[in-house]
Design an enzyme around this catalytic site. Structure first.
Site, PDB file in Angstrom:
ATOM      1  CG  ASN A   1      -1.984  -1.088   1.113  1.00  0.00           C
ATOM      2  OD1 ASN A   1      -2.954  -0.940   0.378  1.00  0.00           O
ATOM      3  ND2 ASN A   1      -1.785  -2.185   1.846  1.00  0.00           N
ATOM      4  CD  GLU A   2       4.770   1.556  -2.707  1.00  0.00           C
ATOM      5  OE1 GLU A   2       5.072   2.271  -1.721  1.00  0.00           O
ATOM      6  OE2 GLU A   2       5.580   0.773  -3.234  1.00  0.00           O
TER       7      GLU A   2
END
Length: 642
Positions: free
Chosen positions: A175-176
């Site tokens: 989850n950037e």
């Protein structure tokens, strides 16, 4: 070499934070251990207790699992408990966080391969209970596949426990930055920094996939219990932002602040930037020892932009250090600190002969010292302490360079093939022909053949001789240990073994040094530098009863990425502009690590550029404190044996 930590006194059970003065800046419960080994074992025991509890309830235990270097030791301890204590995984159902896309499961870089290599192949978990995102799913099928992954987790009652690591972008799973609070399992484009961090495993950033499948933030947050692992100084900055900063999509891990049963398990490096550790005088009253005084005064100079001798009572009072003035006035504090820093500076790293050494970092006697410079890889010696190396040789000490590993994995296939083809032109042989064929036919699921690794090691060895000869060292004083833990052909190494330690013991016994220099750059606690330093520590411990060890001092240097803080430095060796150039040319001798270096890290510059900036920055910091001005400085901390 790894053993279980019995009856650890540190409890990682979740506790509400912010109730006490020391945690008033913090928004996530965290526990800090001295080292990642003990921390990992404590986490593994919590997981094992949960598995057993669910077994007693005749229920499945649903685990969310992570990959990367952080959880490896956790998995090792779970495997140990299975083999030695009968811990069964038959009631365990697992869901992994993520997988690269595209990625074949038999690729040695796949998370499918990682999980089987580190855990699943060694325990009794049923194969049908293992769920890892499919890296072969087609573009047309990804949406349906991701929805089904979340649905399977829900059908099994949700995650009882989610294990996490954290990336330098603040990502959990993949989850950037920019990930939404309510995001579910989905395909995501990887951040450049994430790909840079993965580059060593893929032998270059060009080989790192650009996309991945990841559990979403919402999926992770639904877990009943979350434990995030953070190891090493390179994670300290993002850990501070996550624990003390505001919730933001720019740092996705901050979403965990709103989870009611989340604990960050950290080592001292990862927790070093938290306010209560970095600047405890801003949190509460302190017990001022010499170490804390030095740290606070260096910070005060940096904060105020003043030299040490120009600090005033007002500076101390305005910056949370009034209680320090109760012990001594600012004039005395300033003079004491100025002298302490001044006494760390020496142009004689082996000690100055026929001089009073009362206030010098090193002893004057013996005038000529036997010196070992341990270099984890075949270039750390010149990158990290090339100027000091030069001084020691010029001043007549009996210097020995000891390369602990072959460094073969850092040589590209292109370079290896080039040398093999040159060998074929000079003297055609089946060995060279086989090396060329092996490299040409190599695919992403294979590791280098032994003969290819051997050639790559010889390339690094030849470059090392070129550098040490340039520095004026005789070949007989250059030693190559090729420690077995390193020789796997992959980024994943073996654990440190008794055989590794014995090899280090033997070289120390052979040389009987008065000085040992070793790499203390521990930004990655699972990296080669850490294992090599552990080998030196273990060897010194084994040899401590030897008479020569009573006169042996161990100095720690750092690498191309980090330097010691000014308040930590115990020996600072100035470098002239000429020595800076000489060090640069010695680094140039390592041609396979120049231009297209495989393990670049997050800095696109070449190693010589990083090293020069680091050395220049150290000199500038001393100057800013009001001390003498130098072109560059290399810094060391003395390790005190118990």
């Amino acid at each position: 070499m790894k053993t279980a930590v019995k009856n650890s006194k540190i409890d990682i059970t979740h506790k509400p934070i912010g109730q006490f003065e020391e945690t008033r800046f913090e928004k996530i419960h965290n526990v800090i251990f001295e080292d990642s080994n003990e921390a990992s074992i404590v986490v593994a025991h919590e997981i094992a207790a949960l598995i057993k509890k669910r077994q007693g309830q005749k229920r499945n235990c649903v685990l969310g699992l992570a990959t990367g270097s952080s959880p490896i030791r956790v998995y090792e301890e779970l495997v140990r408990m299975h083999k030695e204590e009968g811990l069964s995984f038959k009631n365990v159902i697992t869901f992994n966080l993520d997988e690269y896309l595209p990625m074949e499961p038999n690729n040695i870089q796949s998370y499918f391969y990682f999980m089987h290599e580190h855990l699943f192949n060694h325990v009794d978990i049923p194969e049908k209970n293992i769920h890892i995102p499919d890296g072969t799913v087609s573009n047309e099928e990804t949406t349906a596949y991701c929805l089904s992954y979340d649905r399977k987790i829900k059908e099994h009652g949700g995650l009882d426990f989610q294990l996490l690591g954290i990336g330098r972008t603040g990502h959990v799973g993949f989850n950037e930055p920019g990930s939404h609070f309510n995001s579910g399992t989905r395909v995501i484009t990887l951040d450049h920094i994430t790909r840079v961090d993965a580059a060593p495993s893929f032998l270059g950033i060009a080989n790192v996939p650009r996309k991945a499948i990841t559990m979403g933030i919402a999926t992770v947050r639904k877990a009943k219990r979350i434990v995030l692992l953070g190891w090493g100084e390179n994670k300290a900055g993002i850990i501070k932002k996550t624990i003390e900063g505001d919730i933001s999509s720019h740092v996705p891990a901050t979403y965990l602040q709103e989870h009611d049963n989340c604990t960050f398990v950290l080592d001292t490096g990862a927790g070093s930037q938290l306010t209560r550790n970095k600047t405890p005088w801003l949190v509460d009253a302190c017990e001022w020892n010499e170490e804390l005084k030095a740290k606070a005064m260096v910070w005060l100079c940096e904060t105020t932009g003043k030299t040490i001798l120009s600090l005033t009572d007002k500076d101390y009072n305005d910056n949370g250090m009034a209680d320090l003035l109760a012990l001594a006035d600012s004039y005395d504090l300033n003079i004491e600190m100025f002298n302490k820093l001044q006494h760390t500076i020496t142009g004689w790293p082996g000690g100055k002969p026929n001089a009073d050494d009362t206030h010098r970092p090193e002893r004057a006697i013996p005038a000529i010292k036997r010196v070992i410079i341990f270099s984890p890889h075949p270039d750390d010696d010149v990158i990290s302490m090339g100027g000091t190396f030069d001084r020691l040789v010029e001043q007549g000490h009996d210097v020995h360079i000891v390369y602990q590993t072959s460094g073969n994995i850092a040589v590209s296939d292109t370079d290896a093939r080039k040398y093999a083809e040159i060998a074929m032109q000079i003297n055609p042989s089946d060995e060279a022909k086989n090396i060329i064929k092996s490299i040409a036919e190599k695919n992403e699921t294979r590791i280098d053949a032994p003969e290819v690794r051997n050639l790559k090691g010889k390339i690094r060895r030849g470059e090392s001789y070129a550098a040490t000869r340039y520095m004026g060292l005789d070949d007989k004083n250059v030693h190559f240990l090729d420690l077995p833990f390193y020789e796997t052909g992959t980024i994943k190494k073996k654990n440190l073994s008794d055989e590794d330690i014995k090899i280090v013991v033997n070289i120390i016994k052979q040389i009987k040094p008065h000085q040992i220099y070793a790499a203390g750059d521990l930004a990655d606690p699972h990296g080669t530098h850490k294992v090599c330093l552990d080998a030196v520590f273990a060897a010194c411990e084994e040899l401590k009863s030897e008479s020569f060890m009573k006169d042996c001092w161990l100095w720690l240097y750092r690498g191309a990425w980090h330097e010691w803080d000014i308040n930590e430095i115990e020996m600072a060796v100035p470098m002239s502009p000429g020595q800076v150039l000489k060090k640069r040319y010695a680094i140039f001798c390592h041609q396979s690590q120049k231009d297209g270096v495989m393990f670049q890290g997050d800095d696109s510059r070449e190693f010589w550029m990083r090293a020069e900036e680091r050395n220049r920055d150290t000199a500038n910091k001393y100057k800013a404190m009001g001390l003498s001005s130098y072109a560059a400085m290399e810094a060391f901390v003395r390790h005190k044996f118990n």
